[in-house]
Scaffold this active site. Sequence first.
Site, PDB file in Angstrom:
ATOM      1  N   ASP A  62       0.806  -1.216   0.000  1.00  0.00           N
ATOM      2  CA  ASP A  62       0.000   0.000   0.000  1.00  0.00           C
ATOM      3  C   ASP A  62       0.842   1.271   0.000  1.00  0.00           C
ATOM      4  OD1 ASP A  62       0.949  -0.327   2.641  1.00  0.00           O
ATOM      5  OD2 ASP A  62      -0.981  -1.029   3.363  1.00  0.00           O
ATOM      6  N   ASN A 128      -8.228  -3.556  14.655  1.00  0.00           N
ATOM      7  CA  ASN A 128      -9.589  -3.923  14.247  1.00  0.00           C
ATOM      8  C   ASN A 128      -9.595  -5.093  13.261  1.00  0.00           C
ATOM      9  OD1 ASN A 128      -8.637  -2.722  11.930  1.00  0.00           O
ATOM     10  ND2 ASN A 128     -10.198  -1.126  11.818  1.00  0.00           N
ATOM     11  N   HIS A 130      -7.739  -5.302  10.489  1.00  0.00           N
ATOM     12  CA  HIS A 130      -7.463  -4.981   9.087  1.00  0.00           C
ATOM     13  C   HIS A 130      -6.100  -5.531   8.655  1.00  0.00           C
ATOM     14  CE1 HIS A 130      -5.545  -0.990  10.472  1.00  0.00           C
ATOM     15  NE2 HIS A 130      -4.599  -1.555   9.744  1.00  0.00           N
ATOM     16  N   GLU A 135     -10.056  -2.390   5.520  1.00  0.00           N
ATOM     17  CA  GLU A 135     -10.754  -2.151   6.777  1.00  0.00           C
ATOM     18  C   GLU A 135     -11.961  -3.083   6.915  1.00  0.00           C
ATOM     19  OE1 GLU A 135      -9.695  -0.189   9.055  1.00  0.00           O
ATOM     20  OE2 GLU A 135      -8.420   1.326   8.131  1.00  0.00           O
TER      21      GLU A 135
END
Length: 239
Positions: A62, A128, A130, A135
């Site tokens: 990314d 979380n 991810h 996400e």
Amino acid sequence: MKVIVTENKIQGSAKAFEIFEKGIKNGAKVLGLATGSTPEILYQNWVKSDLNCDDLTSINLDEYVGLTPDNPQSYHYFMQKHLFDKKTFKKTYIPDGMTKDVPAYCKEYDQIIKDNPIDIQLLGIGQNGHIAFNEPGTPFDIGTHEVKLTENTIKANARFFDNEDEVPKSAICMGTANIMDSKKIVLMAFGEKKAKAIKEMIEGPITEEVPASILQKHPDVTVIVDTYAAQELDDKYKN
């Protein structure tokens, strides 16, 4: 999934490097690489080693949208600083955060991955659940895409910037489908803040609300955690 519990991040990073080194010596040519604080010691071990990278291709997960490669907070800059300035790779690919046509560029990046199937993919995991910037709620079948960062992810990354307002609001990232196409996956997580996500990834149901849970379906995943990140796991994973 194979789970390796180490005493600390230093030992975990050494174990991760062993896996990459063995894989490369056994013929792995294309590596999926990650950024952030989790892999820093792994890259230090890599740089100190005598591992020849001349025939290797790397593809990064990314990059922030809107950051130039020379911006100290860009993932281009991170990779140059921690690995590419010290080890010469045959070819390196990192998403272009300055592209003018993001949807078209995402298709190009998908093609790069298709043309260079990833032998070993390195991952971290967010609190979380991810992976990369995929996400909760991201479709499992998605390829490279632009993602709007959640408020929690922006807050988590604010420590790398002078203030929260400077954190980019979106990123280009490999999709879960790209990651799942990798032949082998190595995921690293350290610290008690990652414990809940690790438990949900390994023991919980497979759900898009926990993006990393899809890794349960991959045939070759090694999860490397320290005792803090492993603390919520069933005892059978701690041996």
